[in-house]
Design an enzyme around this catalytic site. Structure first.
Site, short mmCIF file in Angstrom:
data_model
loop_
_atom_site.label_atom_id
_atom_site.label_comp_id
_atom_site.label_asym_id
_atom_site.label_seq_id
_atom_site.Cartn_x
_atom_site.Cartn_y
_atom_site.Cartn_z
N GLU A 71 43.74 41.19 52.49
CA GLU A 71 44.13 40.26 51.38
C GLU A 71 43.55 40.90 50.08
OE1 GLU A 71 41.30 40.38 52.98
OE2 GLU A 71 40.12 40.48 51.22
N SER A 101 31.58 47.98 38.38
CA SER A 101 31.96 48.00 39.67
C SER A 101 33.53 48.65 39.51
CB SER A 101 31.95 46.98 40.35
OG SER A 101 32.50 45.74 39.56
N LYS A 118 35.88 49.37 45.70
CA LYS A 118 36.87 48.95 46.74
C LYS A 118 36.89 49.95 47.90
CE LYS A 118 36.88 44.47 45.50
NZ LYS A 118 36.27 43.45 46.40
C1 PLP Z 1 36.14 45.87 39.65
C2 PLP Z 1 35.79 44.54 40.84
N1 PLP Z 1 34.55 44.17 40.61
C3 PLP Z 1 34.20 43.18 41.64
C4 PLP Z 1 34.90 42.55 42.49
C5 PLP Z 1 34.26 41.29 43.13
O1 PLP Z 1 34.25 41.70 44.50
P1 PLP Z 1 32.86 41.89 44.97
O2 PLP Z 1 31.98 40.73 44.64
O3 PLP Z 1 33.10 42.08 46.52
O4 PLP Z 1 32.15 43.36 44.57
C6 PLP Z 1 36.25 43.04 42.39
C7 PLP Z 1 37.27 42.37 43.34
O5 PLP Z 1 38.43 42.45 43.15
C8 PLP Z 1 36.92 44.00 41.50
O6 PLP Z 1 37.99 44.55 41.47
#
Ligand code: PLP
Lengths: 275, 406
Positions: B121, B388, B99
């Site tokens: 948000e 992620s 993020k």
């Molecule tokens: C670690 C992590 N992965 C994925 C996401 C999902 O978001 P996005 O699909 O925008 O990557 C989030 C959202 O809070 C997250 O914290």
């Protein structure tokens, strides 16, 4: 027929030398039957045009009063189809008062904009305000509504400069809705003196009557705005009456209509004195 | 319905109106239209400005800690017995997820635009923490909207945001989760148009956010490309990422979209199961509509009322998906799979035990589809998964599901 219903109403009021009073009510709030009784009672209480909100789960430009009204209506199972049904029932008894539907895009996408325009026209809808459909996204909807002679009413706001205003008024008819405050419905209060030059600007750019709404709650404020605008819209203050009447177990219809009466009277009092 | 044709160059999208095929656009109230046009112009100028890019690159390397490693997960690979698995370690970034890549880009843009107040948000709190972090770093006041339900399930993150100086406003309207937090942030923006910058946390919402967030997150895919060429001497056979709004996924996918030989898999949250009706899989369980400023796949009822999403993962608990994913699905360039809460939990435990890495419960959804994907690609092939975020934030949730208290 529909566009002309709006035009005729504004022409008649112009001849009378006064602004229109436009109450906003939420379809199905607090329930379908009561909402229909309110709708039917509005013209006699002093409504010149009527805005009917159709509920959406995620109304991003609404403040708490209209958010809650939508939630009340949805929790009672209100639908867009039933909203059109209520307007058809209203239309059967009133051939003259223009009805403007107001809401958000997604329920129309679900219905299909062409089919919706046809069905709305058949129900007796004269105009449509879709809060989250700016001119950039409006062509398919505008085409569909044109085919059925329904006005797509546009919104101008305090952030609309002169260049943007030209974009806003393209393909619009009926009237233009001036959102008097930067914000959501029912929170900030409109200031008639600050609004006046914007109304003039929008009138000039559109050649259409200008309604002012978002932030008018009291008869005093309605009267002040009626001196400078062609129509005064009150929404949150009316749905708040619904909420309070429900809470206190009072006669909802009577309470809303008496508020409408007071506001309509104030708008009539504001009649511009001939110079 | 006929599938729309695939483009020759994916980088040419969105078009000038912010459309990926039928998806995207700018369905916002008129009050916001001048602002989104300004943002569009300001972002285009910043993107083309070498000084802006250099400043961003500097903060990404020295503050965020980029590049993140591309790690060969030997034991996980051996466990599944198929293609080689590489993990893109976005969980090692400052604040523990991808993020921050987007937040750093957007805060520099906000300051360039002269904005003095930031709103955001958040669902899981991961984006809220990343936003509060960059606001602290640059001395800007920060308000984070968070569904009251999420405030309850993510208390440590709320406290973290407070420590960073941000105000967290619980949102009780609607279903009191991420979509309502986004509604409330939009309402704030409409009300405070002159000084406020809305820092959206995913590749979702109205144009230009989907393209801007994608661009800021594309650092992930660009690094993967370089790293995999270095270690394997070739492009991967498949990419895998979880999809909430879709930012970590599109960030990894985008630099590979024109490489048709690279298979692309997004994984949506199937909650209690696709048949249960309690899930967050917009593509697999929804249909196109308009919400939060764009046309995309949405969870909605027959009337077009938005339905609540359900997932063990607060970060995937959103009833929509970024418009570029909607389009990639329709044109068939990417395949969107699903993983249930239970499958994600199993994957969480597996990675923890085999590789010594606690994955975020969001990322665990992507991990959960590795058995099928590595089998399909086969031995000798190469799969890259976007890890992620880190799972430290999820230990309470995981413990609760194991029936343990900590
Ligand atoms: C670690 C992590 N992965 C994925 C996401 C999902 O978001 P996005 O699909 O925008 O990557 C989030 C959202 O809070 C997250 O914290």
């Amino acid at each position: 027929m529909s566009k002309s219903r709006i035009e005729k109403r504004f022409a008649d009021l112009k001849a009378e030398g006064r602004a229109a009073f436009v109450p906003y009510v939420m379809a199905g709030d607090p329930d379908a039957e009561t909402a229909l009784a309110i709708l039917k009672g509005l013209p006699a209480a002093g409504a010149d045009l009527i805005e009917v909100g159709f509920p959406f789960s995620d109304p991003m430009a609404e403040g708490p009063p209209i958010q809650r009204a939508a939630q009340r209506a949805l929790s009672k199972g209100m639908t867009l189809k039933a909203t059109l049904g209520a307007i058809a029932a209203f239309r059967a008894a009133d051939a003259d008062t223009p009805v403007i539907l107001m809401g958000y895009m997604n329920p129309l996408v679900t219905w299909g904009v062409e089919a919706f325009a046809r069905d709305a026209a058949a129900a007796g809808v004269d105009g449509l305000i879709i809060v989250d459909c700016p001119p950039e996204e409006a062509d398919p909807l505008a085409d569909a509504l044109d085919a059925h002679d329904i006005s797509l009413i546009r919104l101008a706001t305090p952030t609309t400069d002169d260049a943007r205003l030209q974009v806003v008024v393209r393909r619009t008819s009926g009237f233009v809705y001036y959102v008097s405050v930067a914000g959501v419905t029912g929170v900030k209060e409109a200031d008639a003196a600050a609004v006046a030059p914007h109304v003039e600007r929008v009138r000039k750019a559109s050649g259409l009557p200008v309604a002012v709404g978002f932030g008018i709650k009291t008869p005093e404020r309605a009267e002040a705005v009626a001196r400078v605008a062609d129509a005064v819209v009150v929404g949150s203050a009316l749905v708040d009456e619904v909420a309070e009447a429900v809470e206190l177990n009072e006669d909802v219809t009577g309470r809303v209509l008496s508020k409408v009466g007071a506001l309509a009277k104030a708008v009539r009092l504001a009649r511009r004195v001939p110079a | 319905m006929n599938a729309p044709t695939r483009p020759n160059d994916y980088a040419a999208y969105p078009d000038a109106r912010g459309r990926f095929g039928d998806y995207g656009g700018q369905y916002v109230p008129e009050t916001l239209m001048p602002l989104v046009h300004d943002l569009d112009a300001a972002y285009a100028a910043a993107k083309a400005d070498a000084a802006f890019q250099a400043e961003l690159a500097g903060f990404l390397s020295h503050y965020v800690g980029r590049p993140s490693p591309l790690y060969f997960a030997a034991r996980l690979t051996e466990h599944f017995g198929g293609a080689k698995i590489y993990l893109k370690r976005e969980e090692l970034n400052h604040t523990g997820s991808h993020k921050i890549n987007n937040c750093m880009g957007q805060i520099l843009l906000a300051m360039r635009m002269g904005k003095t107040r930031i709103i955001a948000e958040t669902g899981a709190g991961q984006h809220g923490v990343a936003t509060a972090t960059v606001c602290a770093r640059f001395g800007l006041p920060c308000v984070v909207y968070m569904g009251a339900v999420d405030v309850e399930r993510q208390k440590p993150h709320v406290f973290r945001m407070n420590l960073l100086g941000a105000e967290v406003r619980p949102v009780t309207s609607g279903s009191a989760t991420l979509k309502d937090a986004m509604n409330e942030a939009l309402r704030d923006w409409v009300t405070n148009v002159h000084d406020t910058y809305y820092l959206i946390g995913s590749a979702a919402g109205m144009h230009p956010y989907p393209v801007m967030v994608r661009d800021f997150q594309s650092i992930i895919g660009r690094e993967v490309r370089e790293q995999i060429l270095e270690v394997e001497g070739r492009l991967p056979d498949a990419l895998v990422a979880c999809v909430g709004g879709g930012s970590n996924a599109i960030g990894m996918f985008h630099p590979f979209l024109n490489d048709e030989g690279v298979k692309i898999f997004g994984v949506e949250a199937a909650g209690s199961g696709m048949d249960s009706g309690r899930h967050a899989a917009a593509i697999n369980g929804g249909r196109p509509g308009v919400l939060h400023g764009n046309m995309t796949y949405l969870l909605q009822d027959r009337e077009g009322q938005i339905e609540e999403a359900h997932s063990i993962s607060a970060g995937l608990d959103y009833p929509g998906i970024g418009p570029e994913h909607a389009w990639l699905h329709d044109v068939g360039r990417a395949t969107y799979l699903t993983a249930t809460d239970a499958e994600a939990l199993d994957a969480f435990m597996l990675l923890s035990k085999l590789e010594g890495i606690l994955p975020a419960i969001e990322s665990s959804h992507a991990l959960a589809r590795l058995p099928e994907i590595t089998r399909e690609v086969g031995k000798g092939g190469v799969v890259v998964l976007n890890l992620s975020g880190r799972g430290d934030k999820d230990v309470n949730t995981v413990a609760a599901h194991l029936g343990r208290t900590i």
